[in-house]
Design an enzyme around this catalytic site. Structure first.
Site, PDB file in Angstrom:
ATOM      1  N   CYS A  36       0.833  -1.207   0.000  1.00 28.85           N
ATOM      2  CA  CYS A  36       0.000   0.000   0.000  1.00 28.85           C
ATOM      3  C   CYS A  36       0.869   1.260   0.000  1.00 28.85           C
ATOM      4  O   CYS A  36       1.548   1.547   0.978  1.00 28.85           O
ATOM      5  CB  CYS A  36      -0.906  -0.044   1.229  1.00 28.85           C
ATOM      6  SG  CYS A  36      -1.771   1.479   1.605  1.00 28.85           S
ATOM      7  N   CYS A  62       0.167   3.739   2.777  1.00 33.53           N
ATOM      8  CA  CYS A  62       0.618   3.161   4.051  1.00 33.53           C
ATOM      9  C   CYS A  62       2.120   3.353   4.220  1.00 33.53           C
ATOM     10  O   CYS A  62       2.589   3.697   5.306  1.00 33.53           O
ATOM     11  CB  CYS A  62       0.292   1.666   4.115  1.00 33.53           C
ATOM     12  SG  CYS A  62      -1.457   1.280   3.947  1.00 33.53           S
TER      13      CYS A  62
END
Length: 119
Positions: A43, A46
């Site tokens: 991600c 993230c």
């Protein structure tokens, strides 16, 4: 780095956990407040927010314990909290979820979101 009685390791207040029961127990039984930061290795947002989360956790160690949870390794935790996008945050106070949100943010906005739990 710190190791607790259960063998979990912490770097400046950010705990890495091995399974969902460890994550839940650590956050819910944390002295004061705790937060679960859910993300995935693939991600992009993230990856960008992780250093910010780690910095905020280090600056507020002892006030707010942060548990990093990889949703690919811990799908049960994500499902139980309705997490369907990453990054996601769930803050606990007095053993219950008190606030949740998804998305990345600069440090000032993250601190503002966590403000009530950092006192």
């Amino acid at each position: 780095m710190t190791t607790d009685d259960a063998g979990r390791t912490s770097v400046s207040g950010v705990w890495a956990v091995g399974n969902v029961s460890d994550a839940t127990a650590l956050v819910i039984t944390a002295a004061g407040q705790g937060a679960a930061a859910a993300s995935a290795e693939w991600c992009g947002p993230c990856i960008r927010v992780t250093p910010i989360v780690e910095q905020v956790a280090a600056e507020h160690a002892g006030v707010l314990d942060v548990v990093k949870v990889n949703v690919d390794e811990e799908p049960g935790l994500a499902g139980r909290h309705g997490i369907s996008s990453n990054p996601a945050f769930v803050v606990y106070a007095d053993g219950a979820p008190a606030k949740a949100w998804t998305g990345t943010a600069p440090k000032p906005l993250l601190e503002r979101s966590l403000g009530p739990f950092l006192r």
